[in-house]
Motif scaffolding. Sequence first.
Motif, short mmCIF file in Angstrom:
data_model
loop_
_atom_site.label_atom_id
_atom_site.label_comp_id
_atom_site.label_asym_id
_atom_site.label_seq_id
_atom_site.Cartn_x
_atom_site.Cartn_y
_atom_site.Cartn_z
N ILE A 197 0.72 -1.41 0.04
CA ILE A 197 -0.09 -0.03 0.16
C ILE A 197 0.80 1.28 0.13
CG2 ILE A 197 -1.89 -1.00 0.99
CD1 ILE A 197 -1.11 0.11 3.61
N ASP A 198 2.14 1.05 0.21
CA ASP A 198 2.83 2.46 0.13
C ASP A 198 3.72 2.52 -1.01
OD1 ASP A 198 4.69 0.16 0.56
OD2 ASP A 198 5.87 1.06 2.10
N SER A 199 3.34 1.76 -2.05
CA SER A 199 3.99 1.74 -3.22
C SER A 199 3.51 2.61 -4.48
CB SER A 199 4.18 0.03 -4.03
OG SER A 199 2.88 -0.18 -4.29
N GLN A 200 4.33 2.95 -5.28
CA GLN A 200 3.87 3.86 -6.37
C GLN A 200 2.84 3.17 -7.20
OE1 GLN A 200 4.56 6.81 -6.22
NE2 GLN A 200 6.80 7.11 -6.08
N GLY A 201 3.19 1.84 -7.66
CA GLY A 201 2.21 0.96 -8.28
C GLY A 201 0.72 0.72 -7.55
N TYR A 202 0.77 0.82 -6.42
CA TYR A 202 -0.61 0.61 -5.56
C TYR A 202 -1.21 1.90 -6.07
CZ TYR A 202 -3.90 0.47 -1.76
OH TYR A 202 -5.03 0.33 -1.15
N ARG A 203 -0.65 3.31 -5.70
CA ARG A 203 -1.12 4.53 -6.05
C ARG A 203 -1.70 4.50 -7.78
NH1 ARG A 203 3.17 6.31 -2.89
NH2 ARG A 203 2.60 6.95 -0.92
N ILE A 204 -0.93 3.99 -8.55
CA ILE A 204 -1.51 4.04 -9.94
C ILE A 204 -2.62 3.11 -10.13
CG2 ILE A 204 -0.82 3.25 -12.37
CD1 ILE A 204 0.53 5.83 -11.26
N ALA A 205 -2.49 1.97 -9.32
CA ALA A 205 -3.80 0.86 -9.55
C ALA A 205 -5.05 1.65 -8.88
CB ALA A 205 -3.51 -0.28 -8.64
N LYS A 206 -4.98 2.71 -7.92
CA LYS A 206 -5.92 3.44 -7.44
C LYS A 206 -6.44 4.47 -8.46
CE LYS A 206 -6.76 1.35 -3.57
NZ LYS A 206 -7.68 0.50 -3.38
N ALA A 207 -5.83 5.13 -8.97
CA ALA A 207 -5.96 6.02 -9.97
C ALA A 207 -6.63 5.00 -11.48
CB ALA A 207 -4.69 6.60 -10.77
N ILE A 208 -6.21 3.98 -11.69
CA ILE A 208 -6.94 3.28 -12.88
C ILE A 208 -8.39 3.04 -12.64
CG2 ILE A 208 -6.93 0.97 -14.02
CD1 ILE A 208 -4.02 1.55 -14.23
N ASP A 209 -8.49 2.56 -11.13
CA ASP A 209 -9.79 2.37 -10.57
C ASP A 209 -10.67 3.61 -10.62
OD1 ASP A 209 -9.20 -0.24 -9.82
OD2 ASP A 209 -8.95 0.39 -7.52
N TRP A 210 -10.25 4.72 -10.40
CA TRP A 210 -10.92 5.87 -10.75
C TRP A 210 -11.25 6.14 -12.02
CZ3 TRP A 210 -11.08 10.37 -13.16
CH2 TRP A 210 -11.86 11.44 -12.67
N LEU A 211 -10.37 5.84 -12.96
CA LEU A 211 -10.60 6.17 -14.31
C LEU A 211 -11.57 5.03 -14.85
CD1 LEU A 211 -6.87 6.84 -15.67
CD2 LEU A 211 -8.81 8.44 -15.80
N LYS A 212 -11.66 3.84 -14.47
CA LYS A 212 -12.61 2.99 -14.92
C LYS A 212 -14.02 3.25 -14.61
CE LYS A 212 -11.72 -1.29 -14.14
NZ LYS A 212 -11.21 -2.58 -13.44
N VAL A 213 -14.35 4.00 -13.59
CA VAL A 213 -15.52 4.51 -13.07
C VAL A 213 -16.00 5.93 -13.65
CG1 VAL A 213 -16.95 5.48 -11.00
CG2 VAL A 213 -15.40 3.22 -10.79
N ASN A 214 -14.89 6.91 -13.81
CA ASN A 214 -15.20 8.21 -14.30
C ASN A 214 -14.56 8.51 -15.64
OD1 ASN A 214 -16.42 9.22 -11.56
ND2 ASN A 214 -14.55 8.17 -11.05
N PHE A 215 -14.49 7.35 -16.54
CA PHE A 215 -13.88 7.72 -17.89
C PHE A 215 -14.63 8.68 -18.59
CE2 PHE A 215 -16.70 4.08 -18.43
CZ PHE A 215 -17.46 4.39 -19.64
N SER A 216 -16.12 9.03 -18.62
CA SER A 216 -16.80 9.70 -19.35
C SER A 216 -16.67 11.21 -18.97
CB SER A 216 -18.24 9.39 -19.31
OG SER A 216 -18.87 9.31 -18.09
#
Length: 312
Positions: A197-216
């Motif tokens: 949870i303290d990794s850069q990859g974890y943060r990118i995964a969270k950003a992708i989760d947001w994009l998948k919900v809010n892509f429009s």
Amino acid sequence: MTGKTNPIIQTDKLAEWHQSMAGVIASRVASTADWATPIANLNFFRRDEPAEPCICLVEPSVVVVVQGAKQMLIGSEAYRYDCSRYLITSLDLPASSGVLEASREQPCLGFWLKLDLRLLAELIAQGHLPPPRARAAAKSVGLGTITPAILEPFNRLLALLDEPEAIDIMAPLIQREIHYRLLTGDQAALLRQIAAIDSQGYRIAKAIDWLKVNFSSALRIEELAARVQMSVPTFHHHFRQLTAMSPLQYQKWLRLNEAKRLMLNEHKDAAGAAYEVGYESPSQFSREYSRLFGAPPKRDIETLRRQATGAG
């Protein structure tokens, strides 16, 4: 199986398990198809002939081929996997999947198991894992070596399909073991950089989760970077490293694929689909759609419908 096992015995055992699992899959998937099994997060695939790469979104998963060979294209990188190597991905990745070796007599058979990132994080947090064998590469996809320790629990998981009353109890236990084996295998570093949870990859995964919900929605990079507690330059750098795309390209890919789904499954026209996924200009939508899928929206959807009905 651990310790100094005879390599010949190991090879024979792997071949035996591959044959067993191929039989399980072939008995349930009679022709080219993907099949969701009664076991949560476990899916089978069968391909009866080689196929050019087709566009797909790959979830965090491990993909195992038990007969034949496939290839995944992510950005400019090609990953071939077969009975000796499994494919592992730790983020939702736009990709192209092709079939290299398959025939009606010897179809390409395999399965994929969606990874549980919470379970990976839990196993890491327990602190009883050996250190990774290699340093973490700045990637979210890799090829791992098929070993008895990796394949044996998968063989037991597939065997549960013949014992359906045991699935609810046994499948979670075996899947937990599989996640542990992956975290002690040669792709452990790749998984740890996403699950920690303290990794850069974890943060990118969270950003992708947001994009998948809010892509429009309109994408403001500064706000998304702040949401995952990264500076804009660092966010851009790690996002591209892990996905082979910029955040804007990733959003565009999501929009275009959703528009394709709307036109194909819900019979929206091109302009209606474009507006629904966030485009303001149908002409821009048509240009970008053609660039990704190789044909304008209307012609592409008509072709797909003819193929689905066996016409033309």
